[in-house]
Write a protein that holds these residues in place. Structure first.
Motif, short mmCIF file in Angstrom:
data_model
loop_
_atom_site.label_atom_id
_atom_site.label_comp_id
_atom_site.label_asym_id
_atom_site.label_seq_id
_atom_site.Cartn_x
_atom_site.Cartn_y
_atom_site.Cartn_z
N GLU A 242 4.52 -3.43 7.19
CA GLU A 242 5.10 -2.25 7.88
C GLU A 242 3.96 -1.48 8.53
O GLU A 242 3.16 -0.85 7.84
N ILE A 243 3.93 -1.51 9.83
CA ILE A 243 2.78 -0.99 10.56
C ILE A 243 2.54 0.51 10.27
O ILE A 243 1.41 0.99 10.23
N GLY A 244 3.63 1.25 10.03
CA GLY A 244 3.56 2.71 9.84
C GLY A 244 2.67 3.13 8.68
O GLY A 244 2.13 4.25 8.68
N VAL A 245 2.49 2.24 7.73
CA VAL A 245 1.74 2.62 6.53
C VAL A 245 0.26 2.87 6.86
O VAL A 245 -0.43 3.65 6.22
N PHE B 54 -4.89 7.61 16.54
CA PHE B 54 -3.86 8.12 15.65
C PHE B 54 -2.97 9.17 16.32
O PHE B 54 -2.22 9.87 15.65
N ASN B 55 -3.14 9.29 17.65
CA ASN B 55 -2.32 10.26 18.41
C ASN B 55 -2.48 11.69 17.93
O ASN B 55 -1.51 12.45 17.92
N ILE B 56 -3.68 12.05 17.51
CA ILE B 56 -3.90 13.44 17.08
C ILE B 56 -4.22 14.24 18.35
O ILE B 56 -5.05 13.82 19.16
N ASN B 57 -3.57 15.40 18.53
CA ASN B 57 -3.79 16.13 19.77
C ASN B 57 -5.20 16.73 19.83
O ASN B 57 -5.87 16.88 18.81
N ARG B 58 -5.64 17.08 21.04
CA ARG B 58 -7.04 17.42 21.27
C ARG B 58 -7.54 18.58 20.40
O ARG B 58 -8.62 18.51 19.82
N ILE B 59 -6.72 19.61 20.26
CA ILE B 59 -7.17 20.79 19.51
C ILE B 59 -7.34 20.44 18.02
O ILE B 59 -8.38 20.72 17.42
N LEU C 219 0.86 -1.17 0.00
CA LEU C 219 0.00 0.00 0.00
C LEU C 219 0.90 1.23 0.00
O LEU C 219 1.84 1.30 0.80
N LEU C 220 0.62 2.17 -0.89
CA LEU C 220 1.40 3.41 -0.97
C LEU C 220 2.89 3.08 -1.07
O LEU C 220 3.72 3.74 -0.46
N GLY C 221 3.19 2.03 -1.78
CA GLY C 221 4.58 1.66 -2.03
C GLY C 221 5.26 0.94 -0.89
O GLY C 221 6.45 0.62 -0.97
N LYS C 222 4.52 0.66 0.19
CA LYS C 222 5.15 -0.03 1.33
C LYS C 222 4.45 -1.35 1.60
O LYS C 222 3.24 -1.48 1.39
N ASP C 223 5.20 -2.33 2.06
CA ASP C 223 4.60 -3.62 2.39
C ASP C 223 3.60 -3.41 3.52
O ASP C 223 3.86 -2.65 4.47
N ILE C 224 2.47 -4.10 3.43
CA ILE C 224 1.41 -3.92 4.43
C ILE C 224 1.88 -4.34 5.83
O ILE C 224 1.33 -3.91 6.84
#
Ligand SMILES: Nc1ncnc2c1ncn2[C@@H]1O[C@H](COP(=O)(O)OP(=O)(O)OP(=O)(O)O)[C@@H](O)[C@H]1O
Ligand SMILES: [Mg+2]
Length: 291
Positions: free
Chosen positions: A57-60, A90-95, A50-55
């Motif tokens: 690889e968790i980061g993808v 996804f660790n997106i901050n609160r704001i 996916l997107l050029g990376k092996d699935i």
């Protein structure tokens, strides 16, 4: 455990920035394909990138959004709380999260229901919140398993519009469905799967262009000799009181018919090539797959 072959030699490329429709009847293997794409299950052979990376690889996964076929929701969370929960994954901050959630609720037209518990949502509303959660991380690649299922025509159009607007923003969308008009309306390319085998894949325009099935010719000012001669060329013509409707199967027949019309002073009213619909192509491929 009994082994079942669900997918067979599946080889599929999705282009960046396209909407790809994965079309197949119930049980064809669509959901299984999607589970493999996302690394939820592993194929016995082969690989996925996916997107050029092996699935593997968790980061993808950070760049991928997913709507399951039967999403499970936490009933007692409100829409707003549920999306916060997804954003936290996804660790997106609160704001940033709240900004993104407000934007998404607007996109899926649920601003009014942001503080309603999900158990009070209708099927269509749940489908929309499902799409919103798939977009929480502003993914590059969005995989949707039957996003229009269970929606009324207006709801389906709204989902189609969302998918189109995502493509306008450069995203890549892969979605499965068995609703042919939805594919015909918005997809760039389509893959038709049947019993685990890919029957066809390509640009919809090419598939439809290559499929002129016959040409309908209507002529007036008809006479006995004209009708007799035309019937010899195209036996399945239909005569009304003052017109003749002729079906020509190929270019050679068309030329002969036109010549005959002029020879007997008939008047050509119309000449219309009829293309097969995506539905005709779909049914053809499915039948081929059955044989
Ligand atoms: N875990 C499993 N064990 C055994 N068979 C399975 C399993 N998962 C799927 N199958 C079989 O694989 C085939 C394809 O299933 P899949 O769910 O991929 O179909 P689908 O194309 O998504 O269908 P639908 O349109 O009904 O959602 C079916 O025959 C199904 O019974
Ligand atoms: Mg499925």
């Amino acid at each position: 455990m009994k082994r079942v072959k669900v997918l067979d030699n599946l080889n599929l490329d999705i282009n960046k920035g396209e909407i790809f429709g994965y079309l197949g009847p119930n049980g064809a293997g669509k959901t299984t394909t999607i589970k493999i794409l996302l690394g939820i299950i592993s194929p016995t052979a082969g690989s996925v990138s996916l997107l050029g990376k092996d699935i593997k690889e968790i980061g993808v996964k950070k760049y991928v959004g997913f709507l399951p076929e039967q999403p499970y929701f936490y009933d007692y969370l409100t829409a707003n709380e549920f999306l916060h929960f997804c954003g936290q994954l996804f660790n997106i901050n609160r704001i940033d999260r709240q900004k993104r959630i407000d934007e998404l609720l607007r996109i899926v037209k649920l601003e009014e229901s942001s503080h309603l518990q999900l158990r009070k949502f209708s099927k269509g509303m749940l489908q929309r919140i499902g799409i919103a959660q798939a977009l929480i991380n502003d993914p590059e690649l969005i995989i949707l398993d039957e996003p229009m299922s269970g929606l009324d025509p207006i709801g389906r159009k709204e989902i189609r519009d969302i998918i189109l607007s995502l493509r306008d923003r450069g995203k890549t969308i892969f979605f499965s469905t068995h609703i042919i008009p939805d594919v015909e309306m918005i997809c760039d390319r389509v893959g038709i799967i049947m019993a685990g085998k890919l029957q066809d894949v390509g640009y919809i325009d090419d598939m439809l262009d290559a499929s002129i099935s016959n040409t309908e010719i209507i002529v007036s000012n008809i006479s006995e000799p004209l009708i007799d001669e035309i019937k010899k060329i195209a036996p399945q013509c239909i005569q009304t009181s003052d017109k003749l409707l002729i079906k020509a199967e190929n270019d050679e027949q068309i030329s002969k018919i036109i010549e005959t019309i002029y020879k007997h002073h008939g008047q050509l009213i119309s000449l219309t090539p009829h293309k097969k619909s995506l539905e005709d192509i779909f049914v053809e491929r499915i039948n081929r797959g059955n044989n």
